[in-house]
Motif scaffolding. Structure first.
Motif, PDB file in Angstrom:
ATOM      1  N   GLN A  16     -73.594-119.023  53.699  1.00 48.29           N
ATOM      2  CA  GLN A  16     -72.992-119.809  52.626  1.00 48.29           C
ATOM      3  C   GLN A  16     -72.387-121.086  53.188  1.00 48.29           C
ATOM      4  O   GLN A  16     -71.819-121.082  54.280  1.00 48.29           O
ATOM      5  N   ALA A  29     -70.476-125.075  51.770  1.00 44.90           N
ATOM      6  CA  ALA A  29     -69.959-125.902  50.685  1.00 44.90           C
ATOM      7  C   ALA A  29     -70.845-127.138  50.574  1.00 44.90           C
ATOM      8  O   ALA A  29     -71.283-127.696  51.586  1.00 44.90           O
ATOM      9  N   GLY A  86     -68.635-129.650  46.786  1.00 50.27           N
ATOM     10  CA  GLY A  86     -67.625-128.659  47.129  1.00 50.27           C
ATOM     11  C   GLY A  86     -67.976-127.257  46.663  1.00 50.27           C
ATOM     12  O   GLY A  86     -67.313-126.292  47.050  1.00 50.27           O
ATOM     13  N   SER A  87     -68.982-127.104  45.823  1.00 51.25           N
ATOM     14  CA  SER A  87     -69.387-125.779  45.345  1.00 51.25           C
ATOM     15  C   SER A  87     -69.970-124.975  46.502  1.00 51.25           C
ATOM     16  O   SER A  87     -70.619-125.516  47.397  1.00 51.25           O
ATOM     17  N   GLN A  88     -69.743-123.677  46.466  1.00 51.48           N
ATOM     18  CA  GLN A  88     -70.310-122.787  47.478  1.00 51.48           C
ATOM     19  C   GLN A  88     -71.746-122.433  47.089  1.00 51.48           C
ATOM     20  O   GLN A  88     -72.013-122.067  45.948  1.00 51.48           O
TER      21      GLN A  88
END
Length: 148
Positions: free
Chosen positions: A99, A101, A130-132
Motif C-alpha cells: 500500500q 499514498a 493522499g488516498s491509500q
C-alpha cells in the motif's frame, strides 16, 4: 595442398586450436571454444602417436568437436537453476500487494505514487492525492492500483 594434409603434425593441430581459441576471444560466443579444444586434443594425440593417419586425425577432430560441444551443452543445461529472486530485474514486481499514498491524484485514470525513492505512474480509478492505494499489478512502467 593434398600433400600437406597427408603430412599433418601435432604443430598444425596446436596452431589450429590456438587460432580457434584466439578467434573465440574476439566474440564467437562459445562456438569456437570447443572446436579449438578438440583441435588441441588431436594435437596432443598426434604428439603421442605421430604415425596416426591423416584421415583418422580428421575423424578424431570431428568426433572430439561434437563430444566436447555436447558435453558442455549438457553441463550448462543441468547447471541452470531457477533464481531465488525471480523478480530481481523487474522493479515494479516488488510493489505488488503493498500500500502507498497517492503523491498526485489519479485523474483520467492516471496518477503517481512515491515508492521507495522513485515516483511511479499508476493507473486506476480516480482518487484524490493522499488516498491509500494497493498495487495489484504492473503493465510495463505503469502500476495498476485499487483503493486500499
Amino acid at each position: 595442398m593434398w600433400n600437406y594434409l597427408q603430412n599433418l603434425t601435432y604443430w598444425d593441430w596446436l596452431a589450429l586450436g590456438t587460432l580457434l581459441l584466439i578467434l573465440e576471444v574476439f566474440g564467437a560466443g562459445g562456438y569456437l571454444l570447443w572446436i579449438g579444444v578438440a583441435a588441441a586434443c588431436v594435437g596432443v594425440i598426434t604428439f603421442i602417436a605421430p604415425e596416426l593417419h591423416w584421415a583418422i586425425q580428421f575423424l578424431l577432430f570431428g568426433v572430439l568437436s561434437i563430444v566436447t560441444a555436447v558435453y558442455w551443452w549438457r553441463r550448462q543445461r543441468s547447471a541452470a537453476k531457477p533464481s531465488a529472486q525471480p523478480g530481481l530485474n523487474q522493479r515494479g514486481q516488488e510493489f505488488i500487494g503493498r500500500q502507498f499514498a497517492l503523491h498526485e491524484a489519479i485523474s483520467g485514470g492516471r496518477g503517481k505514487i512515491r515508492a521507495g525513492d522513485s515516483l511511479w505512474l499508476v493507473t486506476g480509478p480516480d482518487l484524490p492525492a493522499g488516498s491509500q492505494v494497493r498495487v495489484i499489478g504492473q503493465d510495463g512502467v505503469l502500476l495498476r492500483v485499487e483503493p486500499a
